[in-house]
Design a protein around this motif. Structure first.
Motif, PDB file in Angstrom:
ATOM      1  N   TRP A   1       0.310  -1.895  -6.800  1.00  0.00           N
ATOM      2  CA  TRP A   1      -0.089  -1.583  -5.427  1.00  0.00           C
ATOM      3  C   TRP A   1      -1.468  -2.159  -5.139  1.00  0.00           C
ATOM      4  O   TRP A   1      -2.379  -2.066  -5.966  1.00  0.00           O
TER       5      TRP A   1
ATOM      6  N   VAL B   1       0.855  -1.185   0.000  1.00  0.00           N
ATOM      7  CA  VAL B   1       0.000   0.000   0.000  1.00  0.00           C
ATOM      8  C   VAL B   1       0.891   1.235   0.000  1.00  0.00           C
ATOM      9  O   VAL B   1       1.799   1.353   0.826  1.00  0.00           O
TER      10      VAL B   1
ATOM     11  N   LEU C   1      -4.587   0.368   8.400  1.00  0.00           N
ATOM     12  CA  LEU C   1      -3.549  -0.149   7.504  1.00  0.00           C
ATOM     13  C   LEU C   1      -2.671  -1.053   8.356  1.00  0.00           C
ATOM     14  O   LEU C   1      -1.662  -0.627   8.917  1.00  0.00           O
TER      15      LEU C   1
ATOM     16  N   LEU D   1     -11.051  -1.826   1.558  1.00  0.00           N
ATOM     17  CA  LEU D   1      -9.956  -2.728   1.200  1.00  0.00           C
ATOM     18  C   LEU D   1     -10.363  -4.189   1.350  1.00  0.00           C
ATOM     19  O   LEU D   1      -9.928  -5.036   0.560  1.00  0.00           O
TER      20      LEU D   1
ATOM     21  N   ALA E   1      -3.259  -0.771  -2.927  1.00  0.00           N
ATOM     22  CA  ALA E   1      -3.995   0.493  -2.835  1.00  0.00           C
ATOM     23  C   ALA E   1      -3.009   1.645  -2.830  1.00  0.00           C
ATOM     24  O   ALA E   1      -1.880   1.514  -2.340  1.00  0.00           O
TER      25      ALA E   1
END
Length: 405
Positions: A172, A75, A111, A397, A174
């Motif tokens: 990626w 990410v 995250l 996500l 995200a």
């Protein structure tokens, strides 16, 4: 000069000018902290969108977590105007402030670094390790200063793409960011549609508006009008002799746009910092003025005036439709599932700007969701309302990984 004394030309400064550095930039020889560095190829110049060239660009970055064997869990977090690569972690040796998104990045957080590999890089033109105006020009052995070229958001993203190559990240999971970070997110979706599985632009725009450029223009002018700016070549100035006045005022102006009227009034009202009994003077301060002075001085200690100019200009130039047939045509290149995020009290990047992005993507058939952060804090809520931002991120996500894996 004692705290609270008057600095020539800056009558209400509550700080000692002699304590302020000519630049708050990180310089080679300073503590590295958790920074890592990538130097881009030096055998050929890095040609900038606006026509300038740079050689031997250094990109400062930090990472958290471990990259999976198939590099599928990476990410990229993109920072805003005065942010840097230190998105998470405490202050300390090499890092004057805690991570700007510390509540969102880490084990068990939105995250989650127990399962994600999170990367954040200081942008091109910045002042915390990536090549910028305070960096040494290899052609002269002196800081670039006034010779540093204009860079764009697209130039910043190209350096991030080179970093992704270096890290072995082909795609990626995200790309996430707020404000100027959201500009980078959108450019990733347009420039490298096959290298992103999802996008999360927060409190941002597809193209800077006239009002946003106007705010930026006044901030840049305050720096340029500071006689200690010296046309951008001030790096050998003694402490207290750099462009701290201009940079501090620029930050104060920006700070007003980052918060809402409700927050200012609730926190400060008409409370006074300096006594206002029977005699009034021009520089007696209300509480809100002391708050602004504090934030101005705080930025001077960790940022660089030239970088502020360069990055503000990049934000003014931001227009994903430039050279691509307009914004709608550019957004047709975006194929990755996207979560747009607005802040209901944002009066700098109004919610309608994110809704326009959402609507254009939806019209193109791009999977898109929208979240509204409810907050009195204004634009800065993307940094402060981490529970709401985090909840939206986690849900999005999880859906990306399940449905679009």
């Amino acid at each position: 000069m004692a705290d609270g004394a008057l600095d020539e030309g800056f009558g209400r400064a509550p700080i000692s000018p002699a304590s302020l550095p000519a630049t708050g930039a990180w310089r080679v020889g300073d503590p590295v902290g958790h920074r890592r560095f990538l130097t881009l190829a030096t055998e050929r110049p890095f040609v900038l969108e606006g026509g300038g060239k740079l050689r031997g660009i250094t990109v400062a970055y930090e990472t958290w977590g471990q990259l999976d064997a198939d590099a599928s869990n990476a990410v990229l977090v993109c920072h805003a105007l005065t942010g840097d690569s230190h998105a998470a972690g405490p202050s300390g040796h090499g890092h004057p402030t805690p991570g700007w998104w510390d509540d969102l990045i880490g084990a068990g957080r939105a995250l989650d670094t127990d399962r994600l590999f999170v990367v954040c890089a200081n942008v091109l033109g910045g002042c915390q390790g990536t090549t910028g105006p305070s960096s040494m020009d290899p052609a002269t052995g002196r800081p670039y200063g006034s010779r540093f070229p204009v860079v764009s958001i697209r130039d910043m993203v190209r350096t991030q793409a080179a970093l992704a190559d270096h890290l072995g990240v082909d795609r990626w999971l995200a790309v996430v960011g707020g404000s100027m970070g959201g500009m980078q997110v959108l450019e990733w979706g347009v420039m490298y549609p096959d290298r992103v599985r999802s996008l999360v632009p927060i409190a941002t725009c597809a193209a800077a508006t006239a009002q946003q450029i106007a705010f930026s223009s006044v901030q840049r002018s305050t720096i340029a009008l500071d006689p200690r700016w010296r046309g951008g070549d001030y790096y050998d100035a003694a402490p207290g002799d750099g462009p701290h006045q201009g940079l501090a005022i620029a930050r104060e102006l920006a700070q007003i746009t980052y918060r809402s009227d409700l927050v200012f009034d609730d926190r400060f009202g008409r409370n006074v910092l300096d006594p206002m009994d029977d005699t009034f003077t021009l520089w007696q301060r209300f509480d809100v003025e002391g708050y602004l002075d504090y934030h101005g001085a705080k930025l001077v200690r960790r940022f660089d005036a030239n970088s502020y100019l360069v990055i503000c200009k990049a934000m003014d130039l931001h227009d994903i439709g430039r050279g691509r047939g307009g914004v709608d045509a550019a957004l047709r290149r975006v194929v990755a599932p996207t979560l747009t995020v607005s802040i209901d009290s944002d009066s700098l990047y109004f919610p309608y700007q994110q809704e326009q992005i959402r609507d254009a993507l939806a019209a193109n058939g791009t999977p898109v969701e929208h979240a509204m952060v409810t907050s009195d804090h204004g634009h800065d809520a993307f940094l402060l309302e981490t529970d709401q931002v985090g909840d939206a991120l986690v849900a999005f996500l999880e859906d990306v990984e399940k449905r679009h894996g």
